[in-house]
Design a protein around this motif. Sequence first.
Motif, PDB file in Angstrom:
ATOM      1  N   ASP A 185      67.809  40.652  54.475  1.00 31.49           N
ATOM      2  CA  ASP A 185      68.928  40.310  53.884  1.00 31.49           C
ATOM      3  C   ASP A 185      69.968  39.888  54.772  1.00 31.49           C
ATOM      4  OD1 ASP A 185      68.313  41.348  51.399  1.00 31.49           O
ATOM      5  OD2 ASP A 185      68.824  43.462  52.014  1.00 31.49           O
ATOM      6  N   SER A 186      69.972  40.271  55.951  1.00 28.89           N
ATOM      7  CA  SER A 186      70.954  39.702  56.907  1.00 28.89           C
ATOM      8  C   SER A 186      71.072  38.170  57.276  1.00 28.89           C
ATOM      9  CB  SER A 186      71.281  40.711  58.306  1.00 28.89           C
ATOM     10  OG  SER A 186      69.869  40.478  58.923  1.00 28.89           O
ATOM     11  N   ARG A 187      69.655  37.796  57.217  1.00 29.86           N
ATOM     12  CA  ARG A 187      69.441  36.262  57.466  1.00 29.86           C
ATOM     13  C   ARG A 187      70.101  35.403  56.667  1.00 29.86           C
ATOM     14  NH1 ARG A 187      63.953  33.821  59.675  1.00 29.86           N
ATOM     15  NH2 ARG A 187      64.423  35.656  61.001  1.00 29.86           N
ATOM     16  N   LEU A 188      70.106  35.666  55.338  1.00 33.39           N
ATOM     17  CA  LEU A 188      71.161  34.839  54.383  1.00 33.39           C
ATOM     18  C   LEU A 188      72.635  34.696  54.979  1.00 33.39           C
ATOM     19  CD1 LEU A 188      70.041  35.293  50.870  1.00 33.39           C
ATOM     20  CD2 LEU A 188      70.028  33.499  52.093  1.00 33.39           C
ATOM     21  N   SER A 189      73.260  35.803  55.357  1.00 35.33           N
ATOM     22  CA  SER A 189      74.511  36.079  55.770  1.00 35.33           C
ATOM     23  C   SER A 189      74.827  35.097  56.821  1.00 35.33           C
ATOM     24  CB  SER A 189      74.914  37.373  56.256  1.00 35.33           C
ATOM     25  OG  SER A 189      76.060  37.542  56.818  1.00 35.33           O
ATOM     26  N   LYS A 190      74.000  34.647  57.727  1.00 33.95           N
ATOM     27  CA  LYS A 190      74.000  33.978  58.914  1.00 33.95           C
ATOM     28  C   LYS A 190      73.887  32.340  58.351  1.00 33.95           C
ATOM     29  CE  LYS A 190      71.730  36.961  62.195  1.00 33.95           C
ATOM     30  NZ  LYS A 190      70.249  37.187  62.719  1.00 33.95           N
ATOM     31  N   TYR A 191      73.185  32.329  57.516  1.00 31.36           N
ATOM     32  CA  TYR A 191      73.230  30.926  57.162  1.00 31.36           C
ATOM     33  C   TYR A 191      74.125  30.510  56.249  1.00 31.36           C
ATOM     34  CZ  TYR A 191      68.096  31.077  58.072  1.00 31.36           C
ATOM     35  OH  TYR A 191      66.854  31.276  58.682  1.00 31.36           O
ATOM     36  N   PHE A 192      74.892  31.267  55.458  1.00 29.94           N
ATOM     37  CA  PHE A 192      75.945  31.147  54.595  1.00 29.94           C
ATOM     38  C   PHE A 192      77.178  30.663  55.537  1.00 29.94           C
ATOM     39  CE2 PHE A 192      74.301  33.350  50.795  1.00 29.94           C
ATOM     40  CZ  PHE A 192      74.409  32.481  49.924  1.00 29.94           C
ATOM     41  N   ARG A 193      77.252  31.279  56.706  1.00 29.89           N
ATOM     42  CA  ARG A 193      78.422  30.915  57.578  1.00 29.89           C
ATOM     43  C   ARG A 193      78.262  29.627  58.258  1.00 29.89           C
ATOM     44  NH1 ARG A 193      77.091  35.397  61.126  1.00 29.89           N
ATOM     45  NH2 ARG A 193      76.854  37.000  59.585  1.00 29.89           N
ATOM     46  N   LYS A 194      77.022  28.658  58.071  1.00 30.89           N
ATOM     47  CA  LYS A 194      76.882  27.472  58.721  1.00 30.89           C
ATOM     48  C   LYS A 194      76.733  26.528  57.450  1.00 30.89           C
ATOM     49  CE  LYS A 194      76.891  28.627  62.845  1.00 30.89           C
ATOM     50  NZ  LYS A 194      78.214  27.949  63.598  1.00 30.89           N
ATOM     51  N   THR A 195      77.118  26.835  56.212  1.00 33.93           N
ATOM     52  CA  THR A 195      76.997  25.981  55.436  1.00 33.93           C
ATOM     53  C   THR A 195      78.077  25.925  54.286  1.00 33.93           C
ATOM     54  OG1 THR A 195      75.519  27.131  53.748  1.00 33.93           O
ATOM     55  CG2 THR A 195      74.300  25.873  55.593  1.00 33.93           C
ATOM     56  N   LYS A 196      77.925  25.044  53.371  1.00 33.36           N
ATOM     57  CA  LYS A 196      79.052  25.369  52.112  1.00 33.36           C
ATOM     58  C   LYS A 196      78.239  25.911  51.048  1.00 33.36           C
ATOM     59  CE  LYS A 196      81.871  21.699  53.781  1.00 33.36           C
ATOM     60  NZ  LYS A 196      82.419  20.132  53.461  1.00 33.36           N
ATOM     61  N   ALA A 197      77.212  26.348  51.116  1.00 32.41           N
ATOM     62  CA  ALA A 197      76.367  26.889  49.895  1.00 32.41           C
ATOM     63  C   ALA A 197      77.087  28.108  49.521  1.00 32.41           C
ATOM     64  CB  ALA A 197      75.028  27.274  50.510  1.00 32.41           C
TER      65      ALA A 197
END
Length: 162
Positions: free
Chosen positions: A89-101
């Motif tokens: 679950d935490s992986r998505l959190s990291k990705y959101f911080r680096k994109t505008k998704a």
Amino acid sequence: MELKDEIGQFAVRIKKMLPQVQTEDSTRNALVLPFIQILGFDPSEVQSEAVLDFGVKKSKKVDYTIMKDGEPTILVECKHHEDSLDIHDSRLSKYFRKTKAKYGLLTNGLVYRFYTEKMVKSKKNQEPLFEFKLTDTKAATIAKMIEDHKDYFNVDQKQVAS
């Protein structure tokens, strides 16, 4: 064909395919990508293994990114169909911080968890917007959930739901 019928047929095909799906890569290609297409996304909107820069010598690849006007809109993180999603679950959190998704999908090809950016960034609530297991949930129920929440995943929409 109605969404519930497509999902039902896909669930039947998946049960037959599982013995041949041996890797995470084959899970992505045989289980997840076809489901993304069932949701109505054109393959031209789906970017595979987009690289996200996390600083010096640190970059990560998100399995699929659904793009709109050159910007990531939906992030899709895939795991092997035998893997539990709970530890990822935490992986998505990291990705959101680096994109505008604004939206995310965490899946192992059988279990699908749908998130909004606000839910993932909020430390309080990282529960998915909705979740289902493709092989255990009735196709009509899955279709109803998707229809009820389709605005969350509509990349053509100008104003996104929050």
